[in-house]
Design a protein around this motif. Structure first.
Motif, PDB file in Angstrom:
ATOM      1  N   GLU A 142      44.280   2.940 -49.063  1.00 11.45           N
ATOM      2  CA  GLU A 142      44.979   4.230 -49.776  1.00 11.45           C
ATOM      3  C   GLU A 142      43.838   5.134 -50.319  1.00 11.45           C
ATOM      4  O   GLU A 142      43.137   4.575 -50.978  1.00 11.45           O
ATOM      5  N   GLU A 143      43.878   6.396 -49.977  1.00  8.26           N
ATOM      6  CA  GLU A 143      43.123   7.126 -50.824  1.00  8.26           C
ATOM      7  C   GLU A 143      43.781   8.567 -51.096  1.00  8.26           C
ATOM      8  O   GLU A 143      44.559   8.911 -50.208  1.00  8.26           O
ATOM      9  N   HIS A 144      43.289   9.376 -51.999  1.00  4.63           N
ATOM     10  CA  HIS A 144      43.607  10.604 -52.300  1.00  4.63           C
ATOM     11  C   HIS A 144      42.504  11.521 -52.401  1.00  4.63           C
ATOM     12  O   HIS A 144      41.391  11.243 -52.988  1.00  4.63           O
ATOM     13  N   ALA A 145      42.710  12.680 -51.692  1.00  7.74           N
ATOM     14  CA  ALA A 145      41.528  13.846 -52.110  1.00  7.74           C
ATOM     15  C   ALA A 145      42.137  15.118 -51.975  1.00  7.74           C
ATOM     16  O   ALA A 145      43.361  15.516 -51.577  1.00  7.74           O
ATOM     17  N   GLN A 146      41.464  16.283 -52.455  1.00  6.03           N
ATOM     18  CA  GLN A 146      41.686  17.601 -52.293  1.00  6.03           C
ATOM     19  C   GLN A 146      40.616  18.370 -51.290  1.00  6.03           C
ATOM     20  O   GLN A 146      39.611  17.511 -50.981  1.00  6.03           O
ATOM     21  N   GLY A 147      41.140  19.608 -50.895  1.00  5.39           N
ATOM     22  CA  GLY A 147      40.391  20.245 -50.073  1.00  5.39           C
ATOM     23  C   GLY A 147      40.567  21.806 -49.879  1.00  5.39           C
ATOM     24  O   GLY A 147      41.413  22.086 -50.672  1.00  5.39           O
ATOM     25  N   ASP A 148      40.019  22.351 -49.001  1.00  6.26           N
ATOM     26  CA  ASP A 148      40.138  23.831 -48.861  1.00  6.26           C
ATOM     27  C   ASP A 148      41.394  24.058 -48.176  1.00  6.26           C
ATOM     28  O   ASP A 148      42.251  25.387 -48.202  1.00  6.26           O
ATOM     29  N   GLY A 149      42.009  23.280 -47.194  1.00 11.93           N
ATOM     30  CA  GLY A 149      43.234  23.138 -46.719  1.00 11.93           C
ATOM     31  C   GLY A 149      43.857  21.973 -46.568  1.00 11.93           C
ATOM     32  O   GLY A 149      43.248  20.646 -46.955  1.00 11.93           O
ATOM     33  N   GLN A 150      44.996  21.958 -46.151  1.00 10.01           N
ATOM     34  CA  GLN A 150      45.867  20.355 -45.864  1.00 10.01           C
ATOM     35  C   GLN A 150      44.854  19.468 -44.881  1.00 10.01           C
ATOM     36  O   GLN A 150      44.682  18.172 -45.247  1.00 10.01           O
ATOM     37  N   TYR A 151      44.402  20.078 -43.958  1.00  7.36           N
ATOM     38  CA  TYR A 151      43.592  19.148 -43.109  1.00  7.36           C
ATOM     39  C   TYR A 151      42.394  18.816 -43.622  1.00  7.36           C
ATOM     40  O   TYR A 151      41.987  17.594 -43.415  1.00  7.36           O
ATOM     41  N   ASP A 152      41.536  19.519 -44.443  1.00  8.75           N
ATOM     42  CA  ASP A 152      40.162  19.356 -45.084  1.00  8.75           C
ATOM     43  C   ASP A 152      40.638  18.435 -46.044  1.00  8.75           C
ATOM     44  O   ASP A 152      39.696  17.530 -46.176  1.00  8.75           O
ATOM     45  N   ALA A 153      41.686  18.591 -46.749  1.00  7.61           N
ATOM     46  CA  ALA A 153      41.932  17.430 -47.761  1.00  7.61           C
ATOM     47  C   ALA A 153      42.318  16.013 -47.139  1.00  7.61           C
ATOM     48  O   ALA A 153      41.776  15.226 -47.604  1.00  7.61           O
ATOM     49  N   PHE A 154      43.083  16.028 -45.853  1.00 10.46           N
ATOM     50  CA  PHE A 154      43.141  14.904 -45.169  1.00 10.46           C
ATOM     51  C   PHE A 154      41.859  14.341 -44.662  1.00 10.46           C
ATOM     52  O   PHE A 154      41.681  13.017 -45.000  1.00 10.46           O
TER      53      PHE A 154
END
Length: 507
Positions: free
Chosen positions: A421-433
């Motif tokens: 399991e991991e968590h991250a941020q991004g420019d959009g939901q799919y980018d964060a995924f």
């Protein structure tokens, strides 16, 4: 047996335009008039009420000029009023040659609306007819509220018809103005008049307040009327008028001694054009012209059609310029899929048909609408899934997107028997995924392929609430490859395409 040809008068442009919120432009009226006469080949059209507006005046002039050029002038009719010749002058100015004079067909209307005696009313009608004759105008006459007149004041109706037998009138138009009749009454009243006045031409004009417009129109024909007034799509005031398409279909299939000049094959085409111009939406289940009425939904019906057309009736869609369809959804069976594949010229193995059927049923359970246009995408998705085994499984994910905060994603990935399991941020939901996924694979000392193209497609002709396909192109050090995901949600379809990518690189 010789058939009796009855006249069909379409009043979409007059009575149909009295549908709440409907107003045709002058050009739309002319287009519909041309289609009604030249494509559908109705006998007559009622196109307007006299003295309504300047716009209506110009619209009628356009129609009359076209009718003159094509020798249709006596097939175009105008609703007029007993108004000391004002309507006659209005007609003269437009060039129209057939009036449908509105008069009182019940004693109640005469007494409480006009406050006149029958003799006074008849004299006014006589004077109006004389003015019309002087101008070369043909006289037809409406007996407004005739149905209530027959119920409550039949002596007055007979008195009126006795008077009309002495007048220069071509047609007597009998409206069920408030849509109150039931079929047995319609037959009884009209049969009585047919017997008593064999030399008068009677038209029956049905309204649909009890949803009995079609039934009443058919009873009118059985009673011997000479013509019917109908509208496209059943347009008209309140619950509308008897719909042209349904009445024509019943006549052709159930009245062997009656015929019309109407061309069935043009009904759907004209119906859809009137829907477009009016904005008056045709219910999907409306007989003959509704979107769904030639669509089989249950798989057992498609199976019966495959074996011996077991679920066909006389209403073959080709009669009306249409085609039979087989719906794709949770009640679809293998036979529905096969029928749609035949339409597309595709052939699948029994095993693949079963998988495609399961996919469609699953979408149907989610209340998604699946169309034939979606089918190639579903097939592609199902067949593509056979190319690799699922060593990697995206077990769960949470996508967050809130105003003022960076989109984030938490993912749980199962790689063989290990869940990470991991968590991250991004420019959009799919980018964060993708960023969270990258952290998972960094733990495994692996590098994800580079995403070099991302495209979302909706099947042509499909519904945006049904399916979208996300096509992603990936690049590793040695090759480029493409994966596809299919879902009603764009982000989910991208995640499905990504899961396929993970399984490909594992192999």
């Amino acid at each position: 047996m010789s058939k009796r040809t009855i006249e069909i008068m379409d009043t979409t442009l007059r009575d149909g335009e009295q549908t709440s919120g409907i107003s045709f432009s002058a050009s739309e009226k002319l287009t519909i008039a041309r289609l009604l006469i030249e494509e559908l080949e109705v006998d007559r059209i009622e196109v307007a009420s006299a003295r309504v507006s300047e716009g209506e005046f110009e619209a009628v002039k356009n129609i009359i000029n076209w009718a003159k050029e094509n020798e249709y002038l006596n097939r175009v009719e105008i609703l007029t009023f007993v108004d000391a010749g004002k309507s006659i002058q209005w007609m003269k100015d437009t060039g129209a040659k057939v009036q449908n004079l509105l008069t009182k067909g019940s004693l109640n209307h005469l007494k409480y609306q006009l406050k006149k005696t029958p003799e006074q009313h008849f004299n006014d009608v006589k004077e109006t007819f004389a003015l019309a004759q002087k101008e070369g105008i043909i006289n037809n006459i409406y007996l407004e509220d005739w149905s209530n007149g027959m119920r409550n004041s039949p002596e007055y109706v007979y008195q009126f018809l006795d008077f009309l037998c002495t007048q220069p009138v071509k047609r007597v138009l009998l409206p069920d103005t408030l849509g109150v009749l039931i079929p047995s009454e319609t037959y009884t009243y009209l049969a009585q008049l047919r017997s008593k006045y064999p030399n008068l031409h009677f038209d029956f004009h049905a309204h649909n307040d009890y949803d009995l417009g079609v039934a009443n129109a058919i009873e009118g024909l059985k009673a011997g009327v000479n013509g019917l007034h109908l509208t496209m799509n059943g347009m008209g005031e309140r619950a509308g008028n008897a719909p042209l398409a349904s009445v024509i279909a019943v006549i052709n299939d159930h009245l062997p001694d009656v015929t019309t000049r109407v061309k069935e094959v043009a009904l759907y085409k004209v119906s859809k054009l009137v829907e477009t111009f009016s904005g008056f939406k045709i219910p999907a289940n409306k007989p003959i012209v509704g979107d769904n009425v030639f669509t089989q939904t249950a798989g057992i019906h498609a199976d019966g059609d495959n074996k011996h057309n077991l679920y066909f009736n006389d209403l073959m869609p080709e009669r009306f310029g249409r085609k039979r369809k087989y719906a794709l959804g949770k009640t679809s069976g293998k036979a529905n899929i096969e029928k749609n594949l035949q339409e597309l010229g595709l052939k699948l193995s029994p095993e693949d048909i079963k998988k495609v059927t399961q996919k469609i049923i699953k979408l149907g359970d989610k209340k998604e609408v699946v169309t034939q246009d979606d089918l190639p995408y579903i097939i592609s998705d199902v067949l593509d899934s056979k190319l690799y085994t699922n060593k990697v499984k995206i077990k769960s994910y949470v996508l967050n997107h809130a105003k003022g905060l960076s989109p984030s994603a938490t993912v749980a990935i199962k790689i063989e028997d290990e869940v990470i399991e991991e968590h991250a941020q991004g420019d959009g939901q799919y980018d964060a995924f993708i960023n969270a996924l990258g952290k998972v694979y960094k733990q495994k000392n692996k590098v994800l392929p580079k995403l070099i193209d991302y495209a979302v497609r909706i099947p042509p002709g499909s519904n945006s609430d049904a399916l979208c396909e996300t096509v992603i192109t990936w690049k590793t050090e040695v090759k480029e490859f493409v994966t596809r995901g299919l879902d009603s949600d764009q982000t989910v379809s991208a995640i499905k395409a990504t899961e396929k990518m993970l399984n490909i690189i594992e192999q």
